[in-house]
Design an enzyme around this catalytic site. Structure first.
Site, PDB file in Angstrom:
ATOM      1  N   SER A   1       0.592  -0.809  -0.053  1.00 56.32           N
ATOM      2  CA  SER A   1       0.068  -0.047   0.195  1.00 56.32           C
ATOM      3  C   SER A   1       1.093   1.157   0.252  1.00 56.32           C
ATOM      4  O   SER A   1       1.580   1.404   0.694  1.00 56.32           O
ATOM      5  CB  SER A   1      -1.122  -0.200   1.272  1.00 56.32           C
ATOM      6  OG  SER A   1      -0.095   0.225   2.493  1.00 56.32           O
ATOM      7  N   LYS A   2       0.326   2.004  -0.842  1.00 52.37           N
ATOM      8  CA  LYS A   2       0.849   3.430  -1.079  1.00 52.37           C
ATOM      9  C   LYS A   2       1.460   4.278   0.379  1.00 52.37           C
ATOM     10  O   LYS A   2       2.849   5.037   1.101  1.00 52.37           O
ATOM     11  CB  LYS A   2       0.220   4.702  -1.797  1.00 52.37           C
ATOM     12  CG  LYS A   2       0.940   5.434  -2.493  1.00 52.37           C
ATOM     13  CD  LYS A   2       1.759   4.977  -2.918  1.00 52.37           C
ATOM     14  CE  LYS A   2       3.297   6.869  -3.128  1.00 52.37           C
ATOM     15  NZ  LYS A   2       3.872   6.777  -3.878  1.00 52.37           N
ATOM     16  N   ARG A   3       0.347   4.275   1.510  1.00 58.10           N
ATOM     17  CA  ARG A   3       0.316   4.041   2.482  1.00 58.10           C
ATOM     18  C   ARG A   3       1.429   3.938   3.845  1.00 58.10           C
ATOM     19  O   ARG A   3       2.334   4.285   4.250  1.00 58.10           O
ATOM     20  CB  ARG A   3      -1.014   4.158   3.983  1.00 58.10           C
ATOM     21  CG  ARG A   3      -2.233   5.378   3.647  1.00 58.10           C
ATOM     22  CD  ARG A   3      -3.380   4.996   4.243  1.00 58.10           C
ATOM     23  NE  ARG A   3      -4.146   4.919   3.482  1.00 58.10           N
ATOM     24  CZ  ARG A   3      -5.040   4.001   2.997  1.00 58.10           C
ATOM     25  NH1 ARG A   3      -5.099   2.925   4.394  1.00 58.10           N
ATOM     26  NH2 ARG A   3      -5.925   3.977   2.707  1.00 58.10           N
TER      27      ARG A   3
END
Length: 486
Positions: A255-257
């Site tokens: 995930s980008k997060r």
């Protein structure tokens, strides 16, 4: 099941980045359509206005263009079933939601936020999942019309049965059944008049003639609700292709997060788009043989969505790096040089350095273009380095014999007229022979003095040729001084 032409869609929300998972969905949808000479559609799902990010639609267009996933119909191209942007289709959703209300398959809900919060709090206290209690379904037609006329805010909810089961088939996961008691009366039209993601999806997929729906396995649990909508309308259910999640490791999803790379990040780091696409294709799918390097055309020919795995796919940066290196080696020297130039300019300001010679050195030794600057910065400026670099067990070098080698090679360098690889190679190896030492005892100290680094893309001859006579002599002298003062 539909016998007519295959139509797939990629339907991203314009929320910023192009995640690896999104790109894989786009790729698989493209491959399913193109494998059967079908149609690939781009639809922009922007009904969640709060998550809309300025410029994100351009990111989608650019990525599709760069990767070669060219859509046949879409907002920028038009087509027979437009508009292809959900916010421009708002009246369509309301029309279809009202059709469901007329059929008793949906109803107006006027409950206030306070009432819904109370239901949620009760559910939490009882440790049960929250479910709307169908309160507004029991309003009479007159009551509903009265509230609508008075402008009371409302949503439209799906009317799901509370008994029995709903069953659906997924190509990857097989037959899945869900107890209807678990189905929520999900909202179809929100109080702002926009449809929910789920409802808009079903209406659009039907009206756009989508035959195969490709999406992540996280939507498996929503599929029964989708199917109930298809059935309520009396529409054909498309073929579902749910793809396994892409994981960073056994526990964590990519995930980008968490700072995991998006497509743009990978390109910025110096990965080639074709290598990234090839790698992404293999995250959850395999061709049933040992081949690993595929062009997009080859993927179109060989791709069979029935071979997608159920098991989560692990994103392995080492494998991606290896594959990228394979793609770089397939480039011609000229193509590689062209791609590497921006990275050279970052690290080498000295105009005397022949960059084409640097390319010859790096072409077969580079895995990711972004790693080039740190590999070659010593050509520009000799870094500060410690004498420990001269000590190499395998090369059998120490401070004493390194100093001796440099002191012998200095006058040789000064006498060489024709400064090129072959002359350097022959002259230095002749000196090695005369001294009766092993090659490494001479070449390691030269390489260290010229680069000041433990790892270099080439050996002593290549580095000396690229640095040129004057600079090579200057660096050998610095090395001699350092070793004398050790």
């Amino acid at each position: 099941m539909c016998n007519h032409k295959i139509r797939t869609r990629y339907a991203p929300s314009p929320t910023g980045y192009m995640h690896v998972g999104n790109l894989r969905t786009a790729l698989y949808a493209y491959l399913i359509a193109k494998h059967e000479n079908g149609t690939f559609i781009l639809r922009i799902e922007d009904t969640d206005q709060e998550r809309y990010v300025e410029g994100a639609v351009d990111v989608i267009y650019n990525t599709m263009k760069i990767t070669g996933l060219i859509h046949d119909e879409g907002p920028d191209k038009g087509g027979p079933v437009g508009p292809y942007v959900q916010s421009e289709r708002k009246p369509i959703y309301m029309e279809y939601a009202k059709k469901l209300v007329d059929k008793g398959e949906a109803y107006y809900c006027f409950c206030s936020k306070e009432r819904l919060d109370m239901l949620k709090a009760n559910a939490e206290a009882l440790k049960r999942p929250f479910k709307y209690d169908k309160h507004c379904m029991h309003l009479s037609k007159e009551e509903v019309e009265e509230k609508l006329a008075a402008g009371v805010p409302y949503v439209i909810r799906q009317n799901n049965p509370t008994e029995g089961t709903t069953t659906f088939d997924d190509v990857i996961y097989g037959t899945i059944s869900v107890d209807n008691s678990e189905l929520e009366d999900m909202i179809l039209i929100k109080s702002d008049g926009y449809p929910t993601y789920n409802f808009a999806n079903v209406v659009d997929d039907h009206l756009m003639g989508i035959t195969h729906v490709v999406r992540g396995s996280e939507y498996l649990s929503s599929s029964p609700k989708y199917n109930r909508l298809y059935e309520a309308f009396g529409w054909d259910i498309p073929v579902y292709v749910h793809c396994p999640p892409i994981m960073k490791d056994a526990q964590h999803k990519l995930s980008k997060r968490n700072g995991d790379a998006s497509f743009e990040d990978l390109i910025a780091k110096g990965y080639l788009k074709d290598a990234v696409m090839n790698y992404i294709a293999l995250l959850g799918w395999n061709p049933g043989n040992t081949q690993e390097i595929f062009s997009l055309e080859e993927l179109v020919n060989i791709f069979d969505y029935r071979q997608i795995n159920k098991a989560p796919a692990i994103f392995d940066p080492i494998k991606l790096k290896w594959m990228n290196g394979e793609y770089i080696r397939k480039l011609t020297l000229e193509e590689f040089h062209e791609m590497a130039l921006p990275y050279y300019k970052e690290a080498i300001k000295n105009s005397n350095i022949d960059l084409m010679k640097v390319s010859k050195l790096l072409h077969t030794r580079t895995e990711v273009l972004g790693e080039i600057p740190e590999q070659i910065d010593f050509f520009d400026v000799l870094p500060e380095y410690s004498n420990d670099l001269y000590i190499h067990k395998k090369m059998k070098t120490n401070l004493e014999n390194s100093l001796e080698s440099l002191e012998k090679v200095l006058p040789l360098f000064e006498t060489i007229e024709n400064w090129d690889f072959n002359t350097l190679h022959d002259s230095i190896l002749k000196l090695v022979e005369e001294m009766g030492i092993k090659n490494g005892v001479m070449l390691w100290p030269i390489r260290t003095a010229l680069s000041g680094k433990a790892f270099t893309p080439g050996g002593a001859f290549e580095l000396a040729e690229i640095l040129g006579k004057e600079e090579s002599i200057r660096r050998i002298k610095i090395g001699i001084d350092k070793l004398k003062n050790a």
